[in-house]
Motif scaffolding. Sequence first.
Motif, short mmCIF file in Angstrom:
data_model
loop_
_atom_site.label_atom_id
_atom_site.label_comp_id
_atom_site.label_asym_id
_atom_site.label_seq_id
_atom_site.Cartn_x
_atom_site.Cartn_y
_atom_site.Cartn_z
N ILE A 82 0.84 -1.20 0.00
CA ILE A 82 0.00 0.00 0.00
C ILE A 82 0.88 1.25 0.00
N SER A 103 1.19 4.03 -2.98
CA SER A 103 0.86 5.41 -2.67
C SER A 103 1.99 6.35 -3.11
N GLU A 141 6.94 16.96 -0.07
CA GLU A 141 6.46 15.59 -0.21
C GLU A 141 7.59 14.62 -0.54
N ARG A 189 10.42 14.50 0.66
CA ARG A 189 11.08 14.03 1.88
C ARG A 189 10.53 12.69 2.35
N GLN A 224 5.65 5.46 8.76
CA GLN A 224 5.56 5.55 7.29
C GLN A 224 4.35 4.80 6.76
N PHE A 225 4.15 3.59 7.27
CA PHE A 225 3.00 2.81 6.81
C PHE A 225 1.70 3.48 7.26
N ARG A 270 1.11 6.56 7.76
CA ARG A 270 0.85 7.75 6.95
C ARG A 270 0.17 7.36 5.63
N GLU A 271 0.65 6.29 5.00
CA GLU A 271 0.06 5.91 3.71
C GLU A 271 -1.28 5.19 3.89
N HIS A 272 -1.45 4.45 4.99
CA HIS A 272 -2.69 3.69 5.18
C HIS A 272 -3.82 4.54 5.72
N GLN A 327 -4.30 9.34 4.47
CA GLN A 327 -4.67 9.87 3.16
C GLN A 327 -6.18 9.88 2.91
N ASP A 365 6.69 19.57 11.18
CA ASP A 365 6.99 19.90 9.78
C ASP A 365 6.77 18.73 8.82
N ASP A 366 6.41 17.58 9.38
CA ASP A 366 6.23 16.41 8.51
C ASP A 366 4.98 16.55 7.66
N VAL A 367 5.13 16.22 6.40
CA VAL A 367 3.96 16.23 5.51
C VAL A 367 3.29 14.87 5.63
N ILE A 368 2.00 14.86 5.88
CA ILE A 368 1.25 13.59 5.92
C ILE A 368 0.24 13.65 4.79
N ARG A 373 -1.09 15.10 1.56
CA ARG A 373 -0.31 15.65 0.47
C ARG A 373 -0.71 17.07 0.10
N LEU A 374 0.26 17.83 -0.36
CA LEU A 374 0.03 19.24 -0.69
C LEU A 374 -0.40 19.40 -2.14
#
Lengths: 259, 193
Positions: A44, A48, A137, A139, B54-55, B57-59, B62, B147-150, B152-153
């Motif tokens: 996943i 992504s 992004e 990063r 990391q996982f 954030r993607e799971h 979003q 400052d972490d992007v989760i 998306r911009l």
Amino acid sequence: MTSIRQDLKEPFADLLLSVADDKFILGHRNSDWTGLAPMLEEDIAFSSLAQDEIAHAKALYELIGGLLGRSADELAFGRALEGYRCATIVELPDEFDWATAICRQLLCNRFDALRLARLARSTHKPLADLASRLAAEQRIHVEHADSWIVRLGAGTEDSRRRMQRALDALAPEAPMLFEPVDGQERLESAGLYPLAATDMFQEWSESIAAVTGKAGLRLTIQPPAAQTNGGRHGRHSKHLAELLDEMCEVYRLEPNAAW
Amino acid sequence: MSKIREHITLVEGDLDTPIEGDLEPYVIFTQLATGRPYIYAGWVDAIDAAMAIQFGREHYGQDQKCVGLWAIPKPAITAGGAEMTARGRYEVFLRAESGEPHRSAGCVEAESSREALDTARRDISGAAEARSIWVALSERIVATGPDDVIWRLTDQTYRMARGYASEVRAKWEEVRARKDIEEYEKDDLKEMF
């Protein structure tokens, strides 16, 4: 500044195409891993991240399209092979070898991060704004690759050997990411693609070496030759030709169709 | 999917040591706006806390705008079963109603997880009436930075079911505007949307 001097238009479009094409082709390659990555969570996550690359490419194609009066779809799917500006490393099939996929991510993402940082300081405001968003992004992608490199490089003897083999195979290909587009020096002096404070190749290779060092992997990487004639000049591997034949198949049936 | 996937010949077989051997479950919480509670989102199996983030954030990061993530090793969260005798600050999570996710509600200092639960019931607003309480040692929480992007911009609405639905809807509306609508509207369209 939002208008581009006439004589800089072509190199500027070439430069942005090189950024967009790297992302587009890498994103496409990585999207092939959907359903096949080594574990569900990673499947996943990797899908992504592949979507991110394609979203980044789309945003850049829209920007370039605005300059050239062409649509993003036309730029993505409607060019001949020699019109693409990506580097060979993103074109290669990874043979569904996870070590290869991840080593490529390390080499390409860290390059992309540095390139976006330069573009974020461009005098072309719309590009600078877009590049800062993409850099933030990017990063995420860099961290992701680093985690896997360290984990697998410092994992078992088996995983270390596979990572080393993949890195040895890709390292000679990676410096061609630095191949300049025609007229790049003029873009640099005009501030459209401002030079970073330090040598970009050195900065890149040191940052890669820091990660591979932590992972216990050997790294041998040479600066690109002074004269090159590769992807940034439209010379591509047969792999890209095959990829485009398939990817653009539907578009080519009816290029003007409204979707 | 590319045709390349039709004939995959693997360069190498499986790893000697399967990757699954290293996996640990982590519970993921998402924060939708700065200063708001962290809400239970689900869990992921990950190799370490950094990868769990990391996982996660993607799971889980979003689906809607999300500004913060917590990952907590599953064994570090207790609802009162096995007692943890570690002294320190405990984060308290409350489920207010059945079917609602647990939400972070504050912290308590305690000598053990049992004491943390007792103190929470007494001191944390809403805890006495909550359907369920979890506590976890604060030091076990791994969090994203400011400052972490989760989320998306760049525009990625196409990734979401509702983004796709709105695109399809826009296209249907175009068709309707062109007047060949009657049958569609009566049958398909109403059912679909």
